[in-house]
Scaffold this active site. Structure first.
Site, short mmCIF file in Angstrom:
data_model
loop_
_atom_site.label_atom_id
_atom_site.label_comp_id
_atom_site.label_asym_id
_atom_site.label_seq_id
_atom_site.Cartn_x
_atom_site.Cartn_y
_atom_site.Cartn_z
NE ARG A 192 -3.95 2.10 2.31
CZ ARG A 192 -4.52 2.72 3.32
NH1 ARG A 192 -4.09 2.49 4.56
NH2 ARG A 192 -5.51 3.58 3.12
CG LEU A 223 -4.05 7.15 5.08
CD1 LEU A 223 -2.84 6.28 4.77
CD2 LEU A 223 -3.83 7.95 6.37
CB SER A 239 -8.79 9.79 0.22
OG SER A 239 -9.95 9.02 -0.06
CB SER A 240 -5.18 5.77 0.16
OG SER A 240 -5.04 4.36 0.18
CB THR A 241 -10.94 4.14 0.28
OG1 THR A 241 -11.25 5.13 -0.71
CG2 THR A 241 -12.19 3.84 1.09
#
Length: 410
Positions: free
Chosen positions: A37, A78, A102-104
């Site tokens: 990630r 994020l 965003s990064s869910t």
């Protein structure tokens, strides 16, 4: 910057997601354990400062590697972009802004991928590439040649594509309006959207094989909550039918983001046609299901305002902004003033009252059908059949909503 090996963090993330009930299948477990990630957060993240209301930029170069890795695998969404332009690596200090990419939360990402019910060899489209992390998970599961991801923001798409290449996935990434799909790679067996839409675009149905599944967060209004995750199966007759499988929250599709009603709201609602005591208090709209029902009954915007003396007014406007409802409280009793061709609060009260009388079913009781002409939502009813199709007839007309639309021609 040389980041530490994150394999143990990926295994720990997979273990947490299994324990939470989000990760269920071995194939998706393998994907979570394989895809780093942190590679999809190379520009950094914005963290909220509760005391100031600002966003603090954090980048991998400005943080201890172990701390950065822990942040990358934390159980939170994020934020990676503000106001459609600013990324953390472009900010030197805390800034104001509105999140636009965003990064869910990993639990949400994996839960949706599990709900997509993919099978080997299927062709899938993703609406909203974002950082590219969920794209990479899909590439690991289905193969990079079986995934098409569409991102409307060219800069977001460029960063995601670079991250995917770094992670080893040379998939089909497209810059464009995901609401139009991507007919060049159609038909698809699965379409998944990582943004919220007011309705399922009919182009998605046209680009999906009969028997294929579409999974997307829907909310007929433009609220930031009270939306539901719709899972639809495309049928031979060109319609799609399914249900809301649970509450869901995503940023709206970029072209459907609404500028909030501003200015003197009291002046906007000065000329009311009716005034009466409210039967249902607006605080009920703080609950997810009543908020979803309110948007079905009267799609539009909700604004809460507090005057200098501390008195709260709840404003609702329909999508055309020609109709309004304004609710104010006096000694704990709410008064509603309404104006325009649609009595917004009457419609909302009717929907919430009918739902309450039906036993307050969960949002998963809401069924959906999409045709070239309309979206139909309903609760309850019985299934009927004709030689060519099956359909549902609602028992209570107050728990049925039809939103007619013009089909897209693309």
């Amino acid at each position: 910057m040389n980041l530490p090996d994150t394999s143990r963090h990926r295994r720990a993330l997979a273990a947490r997601l299994i324990a939470q009930g989000h990760l269920k299948s071995p194939a998706w477990k393998a994907a979570v354990e394989a895809v780093p990630r942190e590679l999809f957060l190379s520009s950094g993240v914005f963290l909220p400062e509760e005391a100031t209301g600002l966003w603090r930029p954090i980048t991998p170069d400005g943080m201890d590697p172990e701390q950065w890795t822990a942040l990358a695998y934390s159980d939170q969404s994020l934020v990676t972009q503000l106001d459609g332009r600013l990324t953390p690596d472009q900010a030197d200090s805390a800034v104001s802004g509105f999140p636009t990419s965003s990064s869910t939360l990993p639990a949400t990402v994996v839960g949706m991928l599990e709900a997509l019910d993919v099978e080997d060899g299927q062709n899938a489209a993703e609406i909203g590439t974002g950082t590219g992390y969920s794209t990479a998970l899909m590439c690991h599961r289905l193969g990079e040649d079986s995934v098409t991801s569409i991102e409307v923001d060219p800069r977001v798409a460029e960063r995601a594509d670079a991250s995917l290449e770094t992670a080893g996935y040379s998939t089909w990434t497209v810059t464009g309006d995901g609401l139009l799909g991507n007919p060049r790679r159609a038909p698809y067996d699965r379409i998944i959207a990582t943004c919220a839409v007011r309705r399922i675009p009919y182009t998605w149905i046209r680009q999906t094989r009969p028997g294929g599944i579409i999974l997307a967060t829907v909310g007929p209004g433009s609220w930031s909550y009270g939306t539901g995750l719709a899972k639809l199966t495309v049928k031979d007759d060109g319609t799609a039918e399914g249900r809301i499988i649970g509450p869901s929250s995503f940023m709206p599709a970029r072209s459907q983001a609404v500028v909030p009603v501003s200015g003197d709201l009291a002046a906007c609602t000065a000329y009311a046609d009716t005034e009466r005591k409210a039967i249902i208090e607006p605080d009920r709209l703080n609950e997810w299901m009543p908020a979803f029902l309110a948007q079905l009954a009267a799609p539009g915007q909700l604004v809460r305002a507090v005057a200098g003396g501390g008195q709260e007014t709840v404003y609702l406007f329909d999508t055309s902004r020609e109709s309004f409802a304004a609710l104010t409280a006096d000694a704990g009793e709410w008064t509603v003033r309404q104006g325009g061709p649609l009595a917004i609060w009457d419609a909302i009260e009717g929907a919430v009252a009918a739902w309450r009388d039906a036993g307050e079913p969960d949002i998963s009781a809401v069924r959906v059908e999409v045709s070239p002409h309309a979206h139909v939502y309903w609760i309850g009813g019985q299934q009927m059949a004709t030689p060519n199709r099956s359909y549902w007839i609602g028992d209570n007309p107050a728990l049925r909503w039809e939103h007619r639309h013009q089909p897209l021609t693309t």
